[in-house]
Design a protein around this motif. Structure first.
Motif, PDB file in Angstrom:
ATOM      1  N   ALA A  86      62.363  65.158   0.521  1.00  0.00           N
ATOM      2  CA  ALA A  86      63.079  64.324  -0.444  1.00  0.00           C
ATOM      3  C   ALA A  86      63.513  62.987   0.151  1.00  0.00           C
ATOM      4  O   ALA A  86      63.276  61.928  -0.431  1.00  0.00           O
ATOM      5  CB  ALA A  86      64.301  65.067  -0.976  1.00  0.00           C
ATOM      6  N   GLY A  87      64.156  63.022   1.315  1.00  0.00           N
ATOM      7  CA  GLY A  87      64.721  61.806   1.898  1.00  0.00           C
ATOM      8  C   GLY A  87      63.692  60.728   2.189  1.00  0.00           C
ATOM      9  O   GLY A  87      63.921  59.541   1.900  1.00  0.00           O
ATOM     10  N   LEU A  88      62.535  61.122   2.731  1.00  0.00           N
ATOM     11  CA  LEU A  88      61.513  60.139   3.088  1.00  0.00           C
ATOM     12  C   LEU A  88      61.020  59.381   1.863  1.00  0.00           C
ATOM     13  O   LEU A  88      60.883  58.149   1.887  1.00  0.00           O
ATOM     14  CB  LEU A  88      60.341  60.834   3.787  1.00  0.00           C
ATOM     15  CG  LEU A  88      59.192  59.928   4.237  1.00  0.00           C
ATOM     16  CD1 LEU A  88      59.689  58.897   5.249  1.00  0.00           C
ATOM     17  CD2 LEU A  88      58.062  60.767   4.831  1.00  0.00           C
ATOM     18  N   SER A  89      60.762  60.098   0.772  1.00  0.00           N
ATOM     19  CA  SER A  89      60.281  59.442  -0.452  1.00  0.00           C
ATOM     20  C   SER A  89      61.336  58.503  -1.028  1.00  0.00           C
ATOM     21  O   SER A  89      61.008  57.461  -1.599  1.00  0.00           O
ATOM     22  CB  SER A  89      59.880  60.489  -1.493  1.00  0.00           C
ATOM     23  OG  SER A  89      60.990  61.274  -1.881  1.00  0.00           O
ATOM     24  N   LEU A  90      62.625  58.860  -0.862  1.00  0.00           N
ATOM     25  CA  LEU A  90      63.699  57.995  -1.358  1.00  0.00           C
ATOM     26  C   LEU A  90      63.777  56.701  -0.554  1.00  0.00           C
ATOM     27  O   LEU A  90      64.003  55.627  -1.119  1.00  0.00           O
ATOM     28  CB  LEU A  90      65.034  58.729  -1.293  1.00  0.00           C
ATOM     29  CG  LEU A  90      65.209  59.900  -2.269  1.00  0.00           C
ATOM     30  CD1 LEU A  90      66.545  60.596  -2.031  1.00  0.00           C
ATOM     31  CD2 LEU A  90      65.114  59.417  -3.715  1.00  0.00           C
ATOM     32  N   ILE A  91      63.583  56.785   0.748  1.00  0.00           N
ATOM     33  CA  ILE A  91      63.607  55.584   1.595  1.00  0.00           C
ATOM     34  C   ILE A  91      62.466  54.642   1.201  1.00  0.00           C
ATOM     35  O   ILE A  91      62.663  53.437   1.003  1.00  0.00           O
ATOM     36  CB  ILE A  91      63.499  55.970   3.081  1.00  0.00           C
ATOM     37  CG1 ILE A  91      64.765  56.718   3.522  1.00  0.00           C
ATOM     38  CG2 ILE A  91      63.285  54.726   3.947  1.00  0.00           C
ATOM     39  CD1 ILE A  91      64.673  57.303   4.924  1.00  0.00           C
ATOM     40  N   ILE A  92      61.263  55.203   1.063  1.00  0.00           N
ATOM     41  CA  ILE A  92      60.103  54.389   0.690  1.00  0.00           C
ATOM     42  C   ILE A  92      60.292  53.821  -0.720  1.00  0.00           C
ATOM     43  O   ILE A  92      59.989  52.649  -0.983  1.00  0.00           O
ATOM     44  CB  ILE A  92      58.816  55.221   0.775  1.00  0.00           C
ATOM     45  CG1 ILE A  92      58.560  55.610   2.237  1.00  0.00           C
ATOM     46  CG2 ILE A  92      57.628  54.452   0.198  1.00  0.00           C
ATOM     47  CD1 ILE A  92      57.396  56.566   2.434  1.00  0.00           C
ATOM     48  N   GLY A  93      60.807  54.646  -1.636  1.00  0.00           N
ATOM     49  CA  GLY A  93      61.058  54.181  -2.998  1.00  0.00           C
ATOM     50  C   GLY A  93      62.085  53.072  -3.048  1.00  0.00           C
ATOM     51  O   GLY A  93      61.955  52.115  -3.824  1.00  0.00           O
TER      52      GLY A  93
END
Length: 265
Positions: free
Chosen positions: A55-62
């Motif tokens: 979850a966290g990685l996709s939020l950073i990229i988003g």
């Protein structure tokens, strides 16, 4: 695509298709990143590693994608601020949601936490920026270029809710996903009310981020019996939001393109 007749720093004239394109691009980007990690939605809360990668990685990229996009369009101000706030009294709805959030935190089994899981949980706060900016931020700016405020509320809340259907493709059962979609529509309405009553998206970002943090927190370990009160209160709050949302829509003058410009187009 640029329009020199627009007031600085609004570099690109808001249009419905631009708002929808950004929303879809964000949803696809997050989904693809999450799929590439190979971590199913149901395993996010297992430990700090699965929570961050799933979850966290996709939020950073988003978040990076949305920040760059907003800057290129010059939409920061209309995305974050309304020209004027609505009547204030419906703010009791998001306040009730904040109470449910506190109950979640008080019901959390903090002894089950370790440093890695807590750090990954903190990254989840980014969801307040990403999902709010994608829906009640940039999508809202695009929709306001042509649609009435009633449609702006409904479509931003509905598309925000439908975005959660991706969880069914990531391992969550369909019944739970559909329930999540319904609850997300209520949540989207609450966040919209908070934007209108305060005149800014920032408070909705904060409430949204901490709400998701609290729901993951209370689901980790063994929660206290009071956790059930939060779910009931959230449902009641969402229904109250549907009952009063018309009052924050009424009289809104938030079109991002002048009506005469729309007619000419």
């Amino acid at each position: 695509m640029s329009d020199s007749t627009l007031p600085a720093p609004l570099r690109v004239r808001p249009r419905v298709w631009i708002g929808l394109a950004i929303f879809l691009a964000y949803a696809v980007l997050v989904f693809v990143v999450q799929q590439l990690t190979g971590i199913p939605y149901t395993a996010l809360g297992d430990n700090g590693g699965t929570l961050f990668l799933g979850a966290g990685l996709s939020l950073i990229i988003g978040a990076v994608f949305l920040a760059i996009t907003t800057t290129l369009l010059g939409w920061w101000r209309p995305a974050l601020f309304d020209r004027a706030h609505s009547v204030r009294w419906p703010i009791f709805v998001p306040v009730l949601m904040a109470v449910a959030l506190v109950i979640n935190l008080l019901s959390t089994d903090w002894g089950a936490y370790d440093g890695a899981f807590f750090a990954a949980s903190v990254v989840l706060l980014l969801v307040g920026f990403t999902e709010e900016m994608a829906t009640r931020g940039l999508l809202l700016v695009g929709l306001r270029s042509r649609l009435s405020e009633g449609w702006v509320w409904f479509l931003t809340s509905a598309l925000f809710a439908l975005m959660h259907l991706m969880n069914a493709l990531s391992g969550q059962d369909l019944v739970s996903t559909l329930q999540q979609v319904g609850f997300a529509f209520l949540g989207g309405t609450i966040f919209y009310i908070l934007r209108r009553t305060t005149g800014t998206l920032i408070w909705a970002m904060i409430l949204h981020g901490f709400w998701d943090f609290s729901t993951f927190a209370v689901g980790h370990g063994t929660p206290a019996p009071t956790a059930g009160i939060s779910s009931i209160l959230y449902l009641v709050t969402g229904i109250a939001g549907l009952a009063v949302v018309a009052f924050v829509i009424r009289g809104a003058r938030e079109r991002t393109v002048a009506p005469e410009a729309v007619t000419a187009a």
